[in-house]
Design an enzyme around this catalytic site. Sequence first.
Site, PDB file in Angstrom:
ATOM      1  N   ASN A   1      -0.283   5.132   9.135  1.00 34.53           N
ATOM      2  CA  ASN A   1      -0.902   5.809  10.279  1.00 34.53           C
ATOM      3  C   ASN A   1      -0.139   5.363  11.539  1.00 34.53           C
ATOM      4  O   ASN A   1       0.835   4.606  11.440  1.00 34.53           O
ATOM      5  CB  ASN A   1      -2.418   5.551  10.344  1.00 34.53           C
ATOM      6  CG  ASN A   1      -2.754   4.099  10.612  1.00 34.53           C
ATOM      7  OD1 ASN A   1      -1.905   3.321  11.057  1.00 34.53           O
ATOM      8  ND2 ASN A   1      -3.989   3.716  10.349  1.00 34.53           N
TER       9      ASN A   1
ATOM     10  N   ALA B   1     -11.940   5.878   4.804  1.00 31.58           N
ATOM     11  CA  ALA B   1     -11.286   6.449   3.613  1.00 31.58           C
ATOM     12  C   ALA B   1     -10.552   7.768   3.887  1.00 31.58           C
ATOM     13  O   ALA B   1     -10.041   8.386   2.954  1.00 31.58           O
ATOM     14  CB  ALA B   1     -12.260   6.624   2.444  1.00 31.58           C
ATOM     15  N   ALA B   2     -10.474   8.178   5.156  1.00 36.85           N
ATOM     16  CA  ALA B   2      -9.721   9.409   5.457  1.00 36.85           C
ATOM     17  C   ALA B   2      -8.252   9.228   5.055  1.00 36.85           C
ATOM     18  O   ALA B   2      -7.659  10.084   4.390  1.00 36.85           O
ATOM     19  CB  ALA B   2      -9.821   9.737   6.947  1.00 36.85           C
ATOM     20  N   GLY B   3      -7.667   8.091   5.461  1.00 31.45           N
ATOM     21  CA  GLY B   3      -6.257   7.830   5.123  1.00 31.45           C
ATOM     22  C   GLY B   3      -6.071   7.662   3.620  1.00 31.45           C
ATOM     23  O   GLY B   3      -5.121   8.181   3.038  1.00 31.45           O
ATOM     24  N   ASP B   4      -7.001   6.949   2.990  1.00 32.96           N
ATOM     25  CA  ASP B   4      -6.890   6.717   1.540  1.00 32.96           C
ATOM     26  C   ASP B   4      -6.917   8.045   0.779  1.00 32.96           C
ATOM     27  O   ASP B   4      -6.123   8.272  -0.145  1.00 32.96           O
ATOM     28  CB  ASP B   4      -8.065   5.858   1.036  1.00 32.96           C
ATOM     29  CG  ASP B   4      -8.190   4.540   1.793  1.00 32.96           C
ATOM     30  OD1 ASP B   4      -7.165   4.046   2.285  1.00 32.96           O
ATOM     31  OD2 ASP B   4      -9.320   4.043   1.908  1.00 32.96           O
TER      32      ASP B   4
HETATM   33  O1  RIB Z   1      -9.639   2.429   4.079  1.00 31.11           O
HETATM   34  C1  RIB Z   1     -11.003   2.130   4.006  1.00 31.11           C
HETATM   35  C2  RIB Z   1     -11.204   0.891   3.174  1.00 31.11           C
HETATM   36  O2  RIB Z   1     -10.617  -0.214   3.827  1.00 31.11           O
HETATM   37  C3  RIB Z   1     -12.656   0.499   3.007  1.00 31.11           C
HETATM   38  O3  RIB Z   1     -13.250   1.105   1.886  1.00 31.11           O
HETATM   39  C4  RIB Z   1     -12.596  -1.014   2.943  1.00 31.11           C
HETATM   40  O4  RIB Z   1     -12.978  -1.548   1.720  1.00 31.11           O
HETATM   41  C5  RIB Z   1     -11.174  -1.398   3.306  1.00 31.11           C
HETATM   42  O5  RIB Z   1     -10.438  -1.718   2.198  1.00 31.11           O
END
Ligand code: RIB
Length: 305
Positions: free
Chosen positions: A187, A252-255
């Site tokens: 990011n 969790a948007a990036g994940d």
């Molecule tokens: O990207 C979000 C995540 O970052 C969360 O779920 C938290 O556990 C951290 O790892």
Amino acid sequence: MAACKILVIGSINMDLVLRVPYIPQVGETLLGSSVQRIPGGKGANQAVTAAKLGADVYMLGKVGGDEFGDPLIDNLNQAGVHTDHIDLVSEASSGLAVIQVNDEGDNSIVVLAGANDLCNKDYILAHEDLVKDTDIVILQMEIPYEAVYKAVELASKHNKTVILNPAPAPDSIPDDVLGKLDYLIPNETELQKLSGQPVDSIAAAEEAAKILLSKGVSNLIVTLGSNGSLYVSANGAVHVPARTVKAVDTTAAGDSFVAAFAVGLSEGKSVEAAIGFATKVSSIVVTKSGAQTSIPDRSEVDALV
Ligand code: RIB
């Protein structure tokens, strides 16, 4: 056609999510409105996303022997992730993240690594066959760097597509590791740290990305929140706008973006089309609360115009 295999190597956390009106200042005491326990961890969030989108997903990571370990693994299983190679380390505690989410849906996160810190390079080496038997390897940086770099080395040795999401970003990544990456997906903040350049506009993101390209990364995709994302390669830069939605929680948007991009690639989409698919997925994620509770399944994504 059989789904491509995706291997996610990374963190598994239990998130303790506090809703607050705003992120407090140093020395300030603030009243929150709710607290929830939600499965998270950047690695686990990515694995759940890829599985819910229809990929054949394996995960390497570790949880502790506390009350969170089994539920965290159960949650991955329910999403369809293969968890046979995840270790439950009885003497360790599970990774824990304390997350404050404000009224705009923005967050601040503190992570206690727990068992994630035990994912060392020997653990990765012991699973070389799993790396060999996959198509795409996705990594982030909530496990020890030595493990991340060893996994990059093995994946590259076996000609796998390697995607690194440098979150949280280290001060630098060795050039020989950068040179083995097919995609680096930071990011703005992570890109700023890795490039040493301010990233306060799309043009600045392109300049900073070029520094990392010059160090050997093949392709960079910079996620820019509500400004969408920027794909930068030797062929130039392409800006992909975000979808306009009302954000409830950006956790969790990036994940989800990283994992959905990998799923798009695994389905044979072009890089631009895979970014478009990932943009759709993360735009759904930010409209819901929590990390893994906000990940849509494939039908919800396909139903979006
Ligand atoms: O990207 C979000 C995540 O970052 C969360 O779920 C938290 O556990 C951290 O790892």
